[in-house]
Write a protein that holds these residues in place. Structure first.
Motif, PDB file in Angstrom:
ATOM      1  N   ILE A  47    -120.094 -85.871 -68.790  1.00 23.19           N
ATOM      2  CA  ILE A  47    -119.978 -85.353 -70.151  1.00 23.19           C
ATOM      3  C   ILE A  47    -120.843 -84.113 -70.265  1.00 23.19           C
ATOM      4  CG2 ILE A  47    -120.339 -85.849 -72.587  1.00 23.19           C
ATOM      5  CD1 ILE A  47    -120.016 -88.822 -71.864  1.00 23.19           C
ATOM      6  N   PHE A  48    -120.203 -82.970 -70.590  1.00 25.13           N
ATOM      7  CA  PHE A  48    -120.952 -81.728 -70.753  1.00 25.13           C
ATOM      8  C   PHE A  48    -120.402 -80.959 -71.945  1.00 25.13           C
ATOM      9  CE2 PHE A  48    -117.375 -80.756 -68.081  1.00 25.13           C
ATOM     10  CZ  PHE A  48    -116.947 -79.526 -68.527  1.00 25.13           C
ATOM     11  N   GLY A  49    -121.165 -79.983 -72.377  1.00 21.11           N
ATOM     12  CA  GLY A  49    -120.742 -79.161 -73.508  1.00 21.11           C
ATOM     13  C   GLY A  49    -121.849 -78.220 -73.926  1.00 21.11           C
ATOM     14  N   THR A  50    -121.824 -77.829 -75.192  1.00 23.01           N
ATOM     15  CA  THR A  50    -122.845 -76.939 -75.722  1.00 23.01           C
ATOM     16  C   THR A  50    -123.337 -77.489 -77.051  1.00 23.01           C
ATOM     17  OG1 THR A  50    -121.231 -75.571 -76.891  1.00 23.01           O
ATOM     18  CG2 THR A  50    -121.838 -74.876 -74.665  1.00 23.01           C
ATOM     19  N   ARG A  51    -124.527 -77.031 -77.425  1.00 22.06           N
ATOM     20  CA  ARG A  51    -125.096 -77.420 -78.705  1.00 22.06           C
ATOM     21  C   ARG A  51    -125.886 -76.245 -79.245  1.00 22.06           C
ATOM     22  NH1 ARG A  51    -129.070 -82.388 -80.394  1.00 22.06           N
ATOM     23  NH2 ARG A  51    -128.947 -81.932 -82.598  1.00 22.06           N
ATOM     24  N   TYR A  72    -128.758 -74.465 -81.767  1.00 25.22           N
ATOM     25  CA  TYR A  72    -130.066 -74.686 -82.382  1.00 25.22           C
ATOM     26  C   TYR A  72    -130.409 -73.463 -83.219  1.00 25.22           C
ATOM     27  CZ  TYR A  72    -130.533 -78.329 -78.859  1.00 25.22           C
ATOM     28  OH  TYR A  72    -130.334 -79.442 -78.079  1.00 25.22           O
ATOM     29  N   THR A  79    -127.623 -71.182 -78.248  1.00 18.84           N
ATOM     30  CA  THR A  79    -126.618 -72.125 -77.790  1.00 18.84           C
ATOM     31  C   THR A  79    -127.019 -72.573 -76.391  1.00 18.84           C
ATOM     32  OG1 THR A  79    -124.909 -71.000 -79.058  1.00 18.84           O
ATOM     33  CG2 THR A  79    -124.159 -72.491 -77.319  1.00 18.84           C
ATOM     34  N   THR A 131    -125.287 -78.415 -72.340  1.00 19.71           N
ATOM     35  CA  THR A 131    -125.766 -79.797 -72.296  1.00 19.71           C
ATOM     36  C   THR A 131    -125.006 -80.585 -71.229  1.00 19.71           C
ATOM     37  OG1 THR A 131    -124.211 -80.520 -74.005  1.00 19.71           O
ATOM     38  CG2 THR A 131    -126.380 -79.811 -74.747  1.00 19.71           C
ATOM     39  N   PHE A 162    -124.617 -84.681 -70.337  1.00 22.60           N
ATOM     40  CA  PHE A 162    -124.910 -86.022 -70.859  1.00 22.60           C
ATOM     41  C   PHE A 162    -125.794 -85.934 -72.101  1.00 22.60           C
ATOM     42  CE2 PHE A 162    -123.952 -86.914 -66.364  1.00 22.60           C
ATOM     43  CZ  PHE A 162    -122.892 -87.789 -66.542  1.00 22.60           C
ATOM     44  N   PHE A 163    -125.476 -84.982 -72.975  1.00 21.09           N
ATOM     45  CA  PHE A 163    -126.150 -84.772 -74.259  1.00 21.09           C
ATOM     46  C   PHE A 163    -127.602 -84.293 -74.122  1.00 21.09           C
ATOM     47  CE2 PHE A 163    -122.941 -88.112 -74.778  1.00 21.09           C
ATOM     48  CZ  PHE A 163    -122.054 -87.428 -75.606  1.00 21.09           C
ATOM     49  N   VAL A 164    -128.010 -83.886 -72.933  1.00 22.87           N
ATOM     50  CA  VAL A 164    -129.356 -83.364 -72.710  1.00 22.87           C
ATOM     51  C   VAL A 164    -129.258 -81.837 -72.586  1.00 22.87           C
ATOM     52  CG1 VAL A 164    -131.335 -83.316 -71.146  1.00 22.87           C
ATOM     53  CG2 VAL A 164    -130.085 -85.449 -71.508  1.00 22.87           C
ATOM     54  N   PRO A 165    -129.934 -81.087 -73.483  1.00 22.49           N
ATOM     55  CA  PRO A 165    -129.887 -79.626 -73.376  1.00 22.49           C
ATOM     56  C   PRO A 165    -130.608 -79.167 -72.113  1.00 22.49           C
ATOM     57  CG  PRO A 165    -131.375 -80.301 -75.136  1.00 22.49           C
ATOM     58  CD  PRO A 165    -130.725 -81.545 -74.622  1.00 22.49           C
TER      59      PRO A 165
END
Length: 93
Positions: free
Chosen positions: A3-7, A9, A36, A39, A41-44
């Protein structure tokens, strides 16, 4: 399954008094840094995009700034202002 992506702040860096380019009012503007991060596994893990913007508190208009200009404004905001109470007093006698 990976699971990957961006978040995104948002960091509030300073409040500055500027004349707004949109409404023309001398008002408080918030200087913000938008980051931006990638991430996993939900870890930035690391930033992939950084933008700086000011927002007028009077009309709400945002303006994007280059990093150098934002850092210059931040340095100006952090500089100590001359305080008359801290100036040495001279007595004439």
């Amino acid at each position: 399954m990976i699971i990957f992506g961006t978040r995104g702040y948002v960091y509030q860096l300073a409040m500055l008094t500027l004349v707004c380019g949109n409404c023309g009012n001398p008002s408080a503007h918030s200087l913000r840094k938008y980051v931006t991060k990638f991430t996993l596994f939900f870890v930035p893990l690391f930033p992939i995009s950084t933008k700086y913007r000011t927002q007028c508190t009077f009309c709400g208009m945002e303006h994007q700034l280059p990093k150098e200009q934002a850092e210059g404004m931040l340095a100006t905001a952090a500089a100590p202002q001359g305080n008359p109470a801290q100036q040495p007093h001279h007595h004439q006698g």
